[in-house]
Write a protein that holds these residues in place. Structure first.
Motif, PDB file in Angstrom:
ATOM      1  N   GLN A  56      56.114  42.854  55.780  1.00  0.00           N
ATOM      2  CA  GLN A  56      55.692  41.947  56.715  1.00  0.00           C
ATOM      3  C   GLN A  56      54.097  42.773  56.330  1.00  0.00           C
ATOM      4  O   GLN A  56      52.874  42.396  56.668  1.00  0.00           O
ATOM      5  N   GLN A  57      53.946  44.325  57.279  1.00  0.00           N
ATOM      6  CA  GLN A  57      52.981  45.119  57.618  1.00  0.00           C
ATOM      7  C   GLN A  57      52.036  45.418  56.172  1.00  0.00           C
ATOM      8  O   GLN A  57      50.842  45.783  56.600  1.00  0.00           O
ATOM      9  N   LEU A  58      52.718  45.824  55.493  1.00  0.00           N
ATOM     10  CA  LEU A  58      52.269  45.850  53.663  1.00  0.00           C
ATOM     11  C   LEU A  58      51.428  44.798  53.690  1.00  0.00           C
ATOM     12  O   LEU A  58      49.864  45.043  52.751  1.00  0.00           O
ATOM     13  N   LYS A  59      52.233  43.643  54.062  1.00  0.00           N
ATOM     14  CA  LYS A  59      50.854  42.191  53.398  1.00  0.00           C
ATOM     15  C   LYS A  59      49.855  42.303  54.295  1.00  0.00           C
ATOM     16  O   LYS A  59      48.724  41.828  53.303  1.00  0.00           O
ATOM     17  N   LEU A  83      47.952  45.047  55.668  1.00  0.00           N
ATOM     18  CA  LEU A  83      47.299  46.124  55.053  1.00  0.00           C
ATOM     19  C   LEU A  83      47.128  45.593  53.721  1.00  0.00           C
ATOM     20  O   LEU A  83      45.209  45.711  53.352  1.00  0.00           O
ATOM     21  N   ARG A  84      47.380  44.464  53.096  1.00  0.00           N
ATOM     22  CA  ARG A  84      47.106  44.347  51.744  1.00  0.00           C
ATOM     23  C   ARG A  84      45.742  43.491  51.884  1.00  0.00           C
ATOM     24  O   ARG A  84      44.299  43.767  51.193  1.00  0.00           O
ATOM     25  N   ALA A  85      45.639  42.113  52.714  1.00  0.00           N
ATOM     26  CA  ALA A  85      44.883  41.655  53.254  1.00  0.00           C
ATOM     27  C   ALA A  85      43.675  41.922  53.731  1.00  0.00           C
ATOM     28  O   ALA A  85      42.719  41.267  53.550  1.00  0.00           O
ATOM     29  N   ARG A 110      42.760  45.070  53.012  1.00  0.00           N
ATOM     30  CA  ARG A 110      42.075  46.026  52.122  1.00  0.00           C
ATOM     31  C   ARG A 110      41.354  44.945  51.064  1.00  0.00           C
ATOM     32  O   ARG A 110      40.413  45.059  50.721  1.00  0.00           O
ATOM     33  N   GLU A 111      41.323  44.173  50.975  1.00  0.00           N
ATOM     34  CA  GLU A 111      40.330  43.085  50.532  1.00  0.00           C
ATOM     35  C   GLU A 111      39.503  42.673  51.133  1.00  0.00           C
ATOM     36  O   GLU A 111      38.053  42.678  50.637  1.00  0.00           O
ATOM     37  N   PRO A 115      38.503  48.064  51.769  1.00  0.00           N
ATOM     38  CA  PRO A 115      39.430  49.127  51.531  1.00  0.00           C
ATOM     39  C   PRO A 115      39.758  49.721  52.095  1.00  0.00           C
ATOM     40  O   PRO A 115      40.612  51.389  52.260  1.00  0.00           O
ATOM     41  N   TYR A 139      40.795  47.198  62.786  1.00  0.00           N
ATOM     42  CA  TYR A 139      42.073  45.916  63.324  1.00  0.00           C
ATOM     43  C   TYR A 139      41.875  45.893  64.795  1.00  0.00           C
ATOM     44  O   TYR A 139      42.118  44.492  65.419  1.00  0.00           O
TER      45      TYR A 139
END
Length: 120
Positions: A9-12, A14-16, A18-19, A22, A29
């Motif tokens: 979930q945390q990686l998701k 971070l990906r959001a 990074r959009e 980056p 945050y």
């Protein structure tokens, strides 16, 4: 298995993030989340809540705002307005894109309601 789900979930999240950028830092945050928790919070209150310097809080709020500098755009996730009772105080709140991001992030983390619990 629970810790694995948490990490995923945390990686998701971070990906959001990074959009958007980056290189968005955890402090930026954190300030975004604190503003989401306390709309109308002042920059000086952010320094106390998050244990950051005034310069750092101001810099991150500016980065999260629409106009970072005259030559560089910000993220347009927060806006600042002067407090009508105390003109030296800037109040921070989320913009429409900021609310949209918060909703997106919460959907990545919060459990989805099961069909069973919704039907009875």
């Amino acid at each position: 298995m629970e810790t694995r789900n948490f990490a995923m979930q945390q990686l998701k999240v971070l990906r959001a993030l990074r959009e958007i950028d980056p290189e968005m830092g955890i402090q930026t945050y954190s300030i975004f989340l604190q503003i989401a928790l306390e709309e109308g919070i002042g920059v000086m209150e952010l320094t106390k809540r998050l244990d950051v310097s005034g310069a750092s809080a101001s810099r991150n709020v500016l980065l999260l705002s629409k106009e970072r500098t005259s030559k560089r755009k910000g993220y347009n996730l927060v806006q600042t307005d002067y407090d009508p009772q105390e003109r030296r105080r800037k109040m921070c709140s989320l913009t429409a894109p900021g609310r949209k991001l918060l909703t997106k992030l919460s959907q990545l983390i919060l459990p989805k309601p099961s069909l069973r619990s919704a039907s009875g």
